[in-house]
Structures are given as structure tokens and as C-alpha cells.
Design an enzyme around this catalytic site. Sequence first.
Site, PDB file in Angstrom:
ATOM      1  N   LEU A  21       0.851  -1.192   0.000  1.00 44.51           N
ATOM      2  CA  LEU A  21       0.000   0.000   0.000  1.00 44.51           C
ATOM      3  C   LEU A  21       0.886   1.241   0.000  1.00 44.51           C
ATOM      4  CD1 LEU A  21      -2.680  -1.132   2.628  1.00 44.51           C
ATOM      5  CD2 LEU A  21      -2.588  -1.584   0.161  1.00 44.51           C
ATOM      6  N   ALA A  22       0.853   1.964  -1.114  1.00 42.48           N
ATOM      7  CA  ALA A  22       1.769   3.102  -1.268  1.00 42.48           C
ATOM      8  C   ALA A  22       1.067   4.306  -1.875  1.00 42.48           C
ATOM      9  CB  ALA A  22       2.953   2.688  -2.141  1.00 42.48           C
ATOM     10  N   ARG A  28       1.102  13.996   6.857  1.00 40.84           N
ATOM     11  CA  ARG A  28       1.806  14.257   8.113  1.00 40.84           C
ATOM     12  C   ARG A  28       3.291  14.557   7.928  1.00 40.84           C
ATOM     13  NH1 ARG A  28      -0.783   9.113  11.066  1.00 40.84           N
ATOM     14  NH2 ARG A  28      -1.065   8.560   8.887  1.00 40.84           N
ATOM     15  N   ARG A 455      59.688  28.059 -19.627  1.00 40.90           N
ATOM     16  CA  ARG A 455      59.531  29.303 -18.895  1.00 40.90           C
ATOM     17  C   ARG A 455      60.662  30.231 -19.306  1.00 40.90           C
ATOM     18  NH1 ARG A 455      63.615  27.788 -14.905  1.00 40.90           N
ATOM     19  NH2 ARG A 455      63.061  25.851 -13.865  1.00 40.90           N
TER      20      ARG A 455
HETATM   21  C1  UD1 Z   1      -2.287   1.977   9.656  1.00 39.89           C
HETATM   22  C2  UD1 Z   1      -3.319   1.052  10.273  1.00 39.89           C
HETATM   23  C3  UD1 Z   1      -3.059   0.943  11.780  1.00 39.89           C
HETATM   24  C4  UD1 Z   1      -1.650   0.443  12.020  1.00 39.89           C
HETATM   25  C5  UD1 Z   1      -0.637   1.336  11.321  1.00 39.89           C
HETATM   26  C6  UD1 Z   1       0.734   0.691  11.393  1.00 39.89           C
HETATM   27  C7  UD1 Z   1      -5.344   1.292   8.968  1.00 39.89           C
HETATM   28  C8  UD1 Z   1      -6.697   1.878   8.891  1.00 39.89           C
HETATM   29  N1  UD1 Z   1      -4.646   1.571  10.045  1.00 39.89           N
HETATM   30  O1  UD1 Z   1      -2.496   3.266  10.197  1.00 39.89           O
HETATM   31  O2  UD1 Z   1      -3.973   0.021  12.358  1.00 39.89           O
HETATM   32  O3  UD1 Z   1      -1.386   0.422  13.427  1.00 39.89           O
HETATM   33  O4  UD1 Z   1      -0.968   1.493   9.915  1.00 39.89           O
HETATM   34  O5  UD1 Z   1       1.720   1.552  10.922  1.00 39.89           O
HETATM   35  O6  UD1 Z   1      -4.938   0.572   8.071  1.00 39.89           O
HETATM   36  N2  UD1 Z   1      -2.361   4.121   2.054  1.00 39.89           N
HETATM   37  C9  UD1 Z   1      -2.891   3.944   0.799  1.00 39.89           C
HETATM   38  N3  UD1 Z   1      -4.105   4.486   0.520  1.00 39.89           N
HETATM   39  C10 UD1 Z   1      -4.830   5.179   1.445  1.00 39.89           C
HETATM   40  C11 UD1 Z   1      -4.284   5.370   2.720  1.00 39.89           C
HETATM   41  C12 UD1 Z   1      -3.042   4.811   3.011  1.00 39.89           C
HETATM   42  O7  UD1 Z   1      -2.277   3.316  -0.076  1.00 39.89           O
HETATM   43  O8  UD1 Z   1      -5.927   5.638   1.103  1.00 39.89           O
HETATM   44  C13 UD1 Z   1      -1.037   3.562   2.345  1.00 39.89           C
HETATM   45  C14 UD1 Z   1      -0.041   4.592   2.829  1.00 39.89           C
HETATM   46  O9  UD1 Z   1       0.762   5.071   1.752  1.00 39.89           O
HETATM   47  C15 UD1 Z   1       0.784   3.833   3.841  1.00 39.89           C
HETATM   48  C16 UD1 Z   1      -0.117   2.708   4.302  1.00 39.89           C
HETATM   49  O10 UD1 Z   1      -1.182   2.622   3.383  1.00 39.89           O
HETATM   50  O11 UD1 Z   1       1.959   3.307   3.263  1.00 39.89           O
HETATM   51  C17 UD1 Z   1      -0.661   2.939   5.710  1.00 39.89           C
HETATM   52  O12 UD1 Z   1      -1.392   4.143   5.695  1.00 39.89           O
HETATM   53  P1  UD1 Z   1      -1.266   5.203   6.876  1.00 39.89           P
HETATM   54  O13 UD1 Z   1      -2.100   6.365   6.530  1.00 39.89           O
HETATM   55  O14 UD1 Z   1       0.144   5.440   7.187  1.00 39.89           O
HETATM   56  O15 UD1 Z   1      -1.974   4.384   8.051  1.00 39.89           O
HETATM   57  P2  UD1 Z   1      -1.810   4.604   9.601  1.00 39.89           P
HETATM   58  O16 UD1 Z   1      -2.676   5.739  10.018  1.00 39.89           O
HETATM   59  O17 UD1 Z   1      -0.392   4.660   9.956  1.00 39.89           O
HETATM   60 CA    CA Z   2       1.506   4.690   8.812  1.00 38.42          CA
END
Ligand code: UD1
Ligand code: CA
Length: 477
Positions: A21-22, A28, A455
Site C-alpha cells: 500500500l503506497a 503528516r 619558462r
Molecule cells: C495503519 C493502520 C493501523 C496500524 C498502522 C501501522 C489502517 C486503517 N490503520 O495506520 O492500524 O497500526 O498502519 O503503521 O490501516 N495508504 C494507501 N491508501 C490510502 C491510505 C493509506 O495506499 O488511502 C497507504 C499509505 O501510503 C501507507 C499505508 O497505506 O503506506 C498505511 O497508511 P497510513 O495512513 O500510514 O496508516 P496509519 O494511520 O499509519
Molecule cells: Ca503509517
Amino acid sequence: MSVARASIETVTSSTLQAVVLAAGKGTRTKSTRAKVLLPVLGQPLVEHVLRALGPLGADPTTLVVGHQAQAVEAAFAGRGFTFVRQEPPLGTGHAIMAARPVFAAHPDRTLLVVNGDLALLRGETLVSLLGSHRRAATAATLLSAALADAGAYGRVVRGPAGRVARIVEAKDASPEERAIREFNVGVYAFAVPPLVDALGRLRARNAQSEYYLTDVVGLLVAAGHTVQAVALDDPSEGLGANTVAELSDATRRLRERRLRDLMAAGVLVEDPASTTVGLDTVVEADAVLRPFTLLEGRTVVRGGASVGPFVRIVDSEIGPGAQVLDHCFLRECVVEAEASVGPFAHLRPETRIGPGARVGNFVELKKTHLGAGSKAPHLSYLGDATIGPKVNVGAGTITCNYDGVDKHPTRIGAGAFIGSNSTLVAPITVGEGAYVAAGSAITEDVPPHALALGRARQVVKPGWAERRRQAQGKKTE
Ligand code: UD1
Ligand code: CA
């Protein structure tokens, strides 16, 4: 980890697929760049996740991209990854839905889902998690860790029998739930059919109005499936990097881990706190890394070499027993066995310092080969030069390699002696064993074993100074 180590063979091959998931905005970090591309120990954040996944051979490995999708795709193009777009990013559950067409096509392959911001995640941990998932044959296995205060992480809520019941995000948690120490790391192994089924029931009714992948856990349990959590022994491996401060914390931890491994393998690191060794850099046993040394890219430091203090080396090789002394910068060059460089030297791309050769202070070399045992000890610029063995390049020697349009070569034969403050106007050849007088501007080739003076001949006028002083004295009377 609290589970037995599974061998890599049992979890690889075409029985595994992965989704990273990226796509998140990473608001933040306050950066204009996608969070997953921000550097951690010299590599984009998500590269660390991809490296942990690499040996597993998951097929396919899908990256969900969204925020700055093109930049992320470009950064990882040509490596066999599948990309899917999630636009707009509505949460981690929404992200996995974007990849559904890809993973649902292989319902029999275990699906490993990994958050893209887990810089410290190790491949062995994934192997272990998958082994545990296979053995328990559960619908899902998630990675957890424990902290006295799990902060913003999702909490693993367990039922009366201690079984995983659901995950609650910190923003949605009650005070009692927030007191739970076990948190969700963001790494999950799923059996595909129950996951697809649960995703159909996912809703965004929560504090952030997002689709949470974590809600899948509760949905699976409600549908009668079992979900297990496997705990990390070292919670720091489960740290997700959300802010710039967390990215730099991850860099520090990775750096320390790398140095611990090198020291265990016999590298003498004098001051781990000020030393950085990149992930693609090789340092052999018995090499000495003095304080404030930065080794980056595909650098190799051979055994018995000594580097530092205050040295940065990028994509270069330092041979056995060679020394790179204080305050040097080297990029794309080779320093052969027993050679010595510095203090205060700048070695630019395509430079090779031969065995036992010496480069001293305030010397810059570019695209230059300094032969075995040759010396350029002080204040020189040597560019596009091929210098044979046992040559002495006097203080202040300059190769004039650039005429404003083109670069030209300088060749200096074996055993030649270039007097101090010489200017070698390229293209030029100084033959083997030849001498160039100090202060010369050399514009024509020097034959082997000749002396070249370029030189004006010195003129001495006896008594001139005295006569001048007398003449001045008369004027002031
Ligand atoms: C998430 C978890 C949380 C966990 C934490 C661990 C969820 C809802 N929560 O929270 O339980 O403790 O990770 O670090 O999953 N991303 C997407 N699409 C989106 C949103 C995020 O691809 O719409 C990707 C982000 O790029 C990231 C990852 O998913 O790499 C996690 O997303 P992030 O927003 O960091 O989740 P946390 O709030 O940290
Ligand atoms: Ca995170």
C-alpha cells in the site's frame, strides 16, 4: 519472533502474491513529495518494504499508488511490479479494493499485504509470518507488536479466550481500548476468498470516514473465521514512519542495525553514532571506519583499508590496505591496494589510483589514472590524464584539459618527474623518464628521458636593489 522460523522454501513460489500500500497522501510529512519516496538511509521509504519482500518471490507484487502516482511508478519501473491506481485515497481498505482485480484472479495464492511505510521490516519476519499463517490455516494472520503506549497505532482487541476479535484505530478507540499495548503493524497474510467476501461488507463509518483495511479483521471474525496475530519480539521493527521525525528515527535505527551487522562480521567501526554505511555498500572484515565516515551507493571497502575521519565515498572501491585520510570526497572511483588518499582530496568519476600510489592534500582528480607507486602529493588538478607508474607530480601541477569547447588527454610516461607548478596544456604527452622543469608551461610533447623547460630564463641584475633604494632616497631629499 515468537514463532518458529520457517524456511524460505516453504513459503515462496507461485503460492504467494503481495500487495504494497503506497498511495497515501502522507500529509503528516508536510512534504510536497509522496511519503513513500522520501529517503530513509539513502533509499525511498517503500524500497525498504520491497527489499524485505524481494526474496519471497511473490507473484505478482502489486503496488497501490495514488498520491504522485507517476513519480512512484517511475521510481520502481522495470522491476516486474504491477501498479494499480487508487484515486482518490480513501483509506487502506479502499487501497486494497483497488488491487482486488489483480489478487482475486489468483484465489488460491496467499495474499501478503504490507503497508508501504514500514522501513524496518525484515524479510525473515515475513517468512516467519507466512509460515505461521500456513500452519494455522486461518483466514488471516497479522503481525503485531507491543508498546507501553501504542500511540496512534491501531490496537489489537482480543476476545475473552484471548483470540483476535478486531482492530480498533486509535482515533476510534475507547480509553480502555487505547490502554491495550498490542498494536497492528500493518502486515497481513490473507486467504483470498474470505478477504474478497469481507471487502464487500467494508464501510467507512468511523472517525476518519475512511475505508479501514483493519476493519476486515472484525468482519472475518463475525463471519466465523479465525484471525491470528503473530507478535514481533522487537517492536521497533514494526514502526511505521508517518512524520519527518519518524523517517529520521527509522534512518537512525536502520543505520545502527547495518553497523551492528558489519561489526559482527569483523568491520572495525570506531564511532557508530557518526558512521553511515548504505544498504548496497560492502565493507569487508578488518576494514577500519573512523568517525564521521559516510559510505554510500555501491561502494566497496576491502579488508585492511582505513577510511576517515570525515570522509564521504559514493559508488567507489577502496582496495585492501588502502587509506582514505581526513576530509576527502570520492565518487565513482577506484583506489587500489595500499594506496593513500588525502587528507583533503577530491576524487571525481572515472579516477583510478594505482597500487601504492599517493594523492595528497588539495588534489583533485577527474577521469584520471595515477599509476602504481606514483605521487601527486600537493595542490594539483589532474583531469583526463593517464599517468604511468612511479611518476612524481610536483606540487601545484595543473593539467589544462579543457579549451573551452572540448576536453583533451594528458599522458605521462613511467618514471617521469613533473616539477612543481607546471602547467600541462593538453593534448600533451610527457615521455617515460622525462623531466619537466618547475614552473613550466608545457605546450609541446616531451620525448622520453628529455628535460623540458617552458619558462623564461631567469635574469639576475647584481646590485639593482641597492641602486634603486639610493635613487628613491635622492627623490625624498
Ligand atoms: C495503519 C493502520 C493501523 C496500524 C498502522 C501501522 C489502517 C486503517 N490503520 O495506520 O492500524 O497500526 O498502519 O503503521 O490501516 N495508504 C494507501 N491508501 C490510502 C491510505 C493509506 O495506499 O488511502 C497507504 C499509505 O501510503 C501507507 C499505508 O497505506 O503506506 C498505511 O497508511 P497510513 O495512513 O500510514 O496508516 P496509519 O494511520 O499509519
Ligand atoms: Ca503509517
